[in-house]
Scaffold this motif. Sequence first.
Motif, PDB file in Angstrom:
ATOM      1  N   THR A 168       0.831  -1.215   0.000  1.00  0.00           N
ATOM      2  CA  THR A 168       0.000   0.000   0.000  1.00  0.00           C
ATOM      3  C   THR A 168       0.860   1.258   0.000  1.00  0.00           C
ATOM      4  OG1 THR A 168      -0.228  -0.147   2.418  1.00  0.00           O
ATOM      5  CG2 THR A 168      -1.998  -1.106   1.086  1.00  0.00           C
ATOM      6  N   THR A 169       1.989   1.210   0.691  1.00  0.00           N
ATOM      7  CA  THR A 169       2.913   2.346   0.661  1.00  0.00           C
ATOM      8  C   THR A 169       3.460   2.551  -0.753  1.00  0.00           C
ATOM      9  OG1 THR A 169       3.535   1.956   2.969  1.00  0.00           O
ATOM     10  CG2 THR A 169       5.028   3.314   1.652  1.00  0.00           C
ATOM     11  N   ASP A 170       3.823   1.458  -1.409  1.00  0.00           N
ATOM     12  CA  ASP A 170       4.327   1.558  -2.775  1.00  0.00           C
ATOM     13  C   ASP A 170       3.245   2.024  -3.747  1.00  0.00           C
ATOM     14  OD1 ASP A 170       6.843   0.818  -1.988  1.00  0.00           O
ATOM     15  OD2 ASP A 170       6.718  -1.246  -2.704  1.00  0.00           O
ATOM     16  N   ALA A 171       1.993   1.651  -3.486  1.00  0.00           N
ATOM     17  CA  ALA A 171       0.903   2.114  -4.348  1.00  0.00           C
ATOM     18  C   ALA A 171       0.777   3.632  -4.278  1.00  0.00           C
ATOM     19  CB  ALA A 171      -0.415   1.450  -3.947  1.00  0.00           C
ATOM     20  N   VAL A 172       0.909   4.184  -3.087  1.00  0.00           N
ATOM     21  CA  VAL A 172       0.913   5.642  -2.949  1.00  0.00           C
ATOM     22  C   VAL A 172       2.067   6.239  -3.743  1.00  0.00           C
ATOM     23  CG1 VAL A 172       1.234   7.548  -1.314  1.00  0.00           C
ATOM     24  CG2 VAL A 172      -0.276   5.637  -0.728  1.00  0.00           C
ATOM     25  N   GLN A 173       3.216   5.600  -3.672  1.00  0.00           N
ATOM     26  CA  GLN A 173       4.391   6.114  -4.379  1.00  0.00           C
ATOM     27  C   GLN A 173       4.193   6.094  -5.895  1.00  0.00           C
ATOM     28  OE1 GLN A 173       6.834   7.369  -2.620  1.00  0.00           O
ATOM     29  NE2 GLN A 173       8.167   7.953  -4.318  1.00  0.00           N
ATOM     30  N   VAL A 174       3.561   5.058  -6.407  1.00  0.00           N
ATOM     31  CA  VAL A 174       3.308   4.974  -7.844  1.00  0.00           C
ATOM     32  C   VAL A 174       2.457   6.163  -8.306  1.00  0.00           C
ATOM     33  CG1 VAL A 174       2.120   3.657  -9.655  1.00  0.00           C
ATOM     34  CG2 VAL A 174       3.607   2.472  -8.030  1.00  0.00           C
ATOM     35  N   LEU A 175       1.479   6.541  -7.492  1.00  0.00           N
ATOM     36  CA  LEU A 175       0.618   7.666  -7.859  1.00  0.00           C
ATOM     37  C   LEU A 175       1.271   9.019  -7.595  1.00  0.00           C
ATOM     38  CD1 LEU A 175      -1.544   5.323  -7.864  1.00  0.00           C
ATOM     39  CD2 LEU A 175      -3.174   7.052  -7.109  1.00  0.00           C
ATOM     40  N   VAL A 228      -5.824   4.989  -2.500  1.00  0.00           N
ATOM     41  CA  VAL A 228      -4.627   4.322  -1.989  1.00  0.00           C
ATOM     42  C   VAL A 228      -4.134   4.919  -0.675  1.00  0.00           C
ATOM     43  CG1 VAL A 228      -3.868   3.366  -4.196  1.00  0.00           C
ATOM     44  CG2 VAL A 228      -3.193   5.704  -3.578  1.00  0.00           C
ATOM     45  N   GLU A 229      -4.413   6.209  -0.424  1.00  0.00           N
ATOM     46  CA  GLU A 229      -3.998   6.765   0.872  1.00  0.00           C
ATOM     47  C   GLU A 229      -4.788   6.118   2.006  1.00  0.00           C
ATOM     48  OE1 GLU A 229      -5.709   9.001   3.068  1.00  0.00           O
ATOM     49  OE2 GLU A 229      -7.571   8.819   1.931  1.00  0.00           O
ATOM     50  N   ARG A 230      -6.059   5.801   1.749  1.00  0.00           N
ATOM     51  CA  ARG A 230      -6.848   5.099   2.772  1.00  0.00           C
ATOM     52  C   ARG A 230      -6.346   3.671   2.946  1.00  0.00           C
ATOM     53  NH1 ARG A 230     -11.570   2.033   2.304  1.00  0.00           N
ATOM     54  NH2 ARG A 230     -12.224   2.910   0.310  1.00  0.00           N
ATOM     55  N   TYR A 231      -6.009   3.029   1.852  1.00  0.00           N
ATOM     56  CA  TYR A 231      -5.480   1.667   1.949  1.00  0.00           C
ATOM     57  C   TYR A 231      -4.218   1.632   2.807  1.00  0.00           C
ATOM     58  CZ  TYR A 231      -8.422   0.676  -2.210  1.00  0.00           C
ATOM     59  OH  TYR A 231      -9.451   0.530  -3.100  1.00  0.00           O
ATOM     60  N   MET A 232      -3.351   2.615   2.630  1.00  0.00           N
ATOM     61  CA  MET A 232      -2.103   2.642   3.399  1.00  0.00           C
ATOM     62  C   MET A 232      -2.386   2.834   4.888  1.00  0.00           C
ATOM     63  SD  MET A 232       1.303   5.025   2.927  1.00  0.00           S
ATOM     64  CE  MET A 232       0.627   6.459   3.738  1.00  0.00           C
ATOM     65  N   ARG A 233      -3.321   3.739   5.207  1.00  0.00           N
ATOM     66  CA  ARG A 233      -3.655   3.958   6.618  1.00  0.00           C
ATOM     67  C   ARG A 233      -4.296   2.712   7.228  1.00  0.00           C
ATOM     68  NH1 ARG A 233      -7.596   7.006   7.077  1.00  0.00           N
ATOM     69  NH2 ARG A 233      -8.080   7.712   4.958  1.00  0.00           N
TER      70      ARG A 233
END
Length: 380
Positions: free
Chosen positions: A332-339, A350-355
């Motif tokens: 999830t952290t990497d997904a935020v980074q991709v965006l 994805v920010e909600r997924y990371m939290r």
Amino acid sequence: MNRYRLLPSDEAAAILELAGDIADRELAPLADDFEERGEFPREAVRVLGRAGLLGLPYDEADGGGGQPYEVYLQVLEVLAYRWLTVAEAVSVHTLACYPLAAFGSSAQRAEYLPGLLGGELLGGYCLTEPAGGSDAAALTTRAVRDGEDYVVNGTKAWITHAGVADFYQVFCRTGGPGPAGVSCVFADASTPGIVPARPERKMGLNASPTAQIAFDDARVPAGRLVGEEGEGFRIAMSALDAGRLGIAACAIGLAQAACDYATGYAKERQQFGTRIIDFQGVGFMLADMATQIEAARQLTLHAARLKDAGRPYGIVAAQAKLFATDMAMKVTTDAVQVLGGYGYVRDHPVERYMREAKVLQIVEGTNQIQRMVISRTMSR
């Protein structure tokens, strides 16, 4: 449905298809709004119950679905892909039903389980206390026998479904110190003296209420004792072995959602005249995400198949919970980074997924506890 998924029966395939249909129709459209408002989706959970999805791993004779654990876990993954709060609700409810299903008397199972597994009633699991999280054997909530009742006093902490559950499995001290003094009682949430506190203000899973529960001379009928006095610690630990697999499945579904969203974004987003997925730095990141998700999935299903076969599975369950939840945090952290910057704003999920991923490393035994469990078996 994952095209690489292997299922044990046509019935299992139909169950997963049903779960996906309900999740797409009844859950996904509500997630953002309910999380924003911090409102528990009680009716959505009832819909799952009426569809037979809240008692899948329990015996049909008790009102359950009679399905292998590997099928139940894949249903959790499907639900978590759409909305983690609901998948966690199913996992916690399943955990709360376990003591009765596995240790309850035949009379208790006949009286209570059909309603609980049918989904009209929602459960909570009261083990953790303010001063005792990982050290469950040191719990101090006490139940004293008084005639035909136990009088329960103490405080439980970090209780999922506090204030919205219809019943609680309460682990309390009926004897002396240590594991041998712990028992389990099954209490109606409406019992006078059971008082949930204000929900905690959390980083994520805002639609899932978590709170302390005070027990102030709460009288629970003695007939609600699950198993024998002094058997509560064994019940709790046995339940957590299975519950850890539920959390692992939730982590896999959440991570898959993040990976798929990031992949879709990377196919559309262009920089320097090229889709960013075609840049090696992004493409390799997505490849690692997909590989780690599949590794977690297979480890979790391996543990479930051991459980279904009646084989020891507790250590593999700890490994699955550890690996899957650490993986979900990374993915999830990497997904935020991709965006990039778009991953940091609420216009994208994805920010909600990371939290949300963070809490999965903590619940059902922190990942440090999982490492202790695993390493101890290696030192014998």
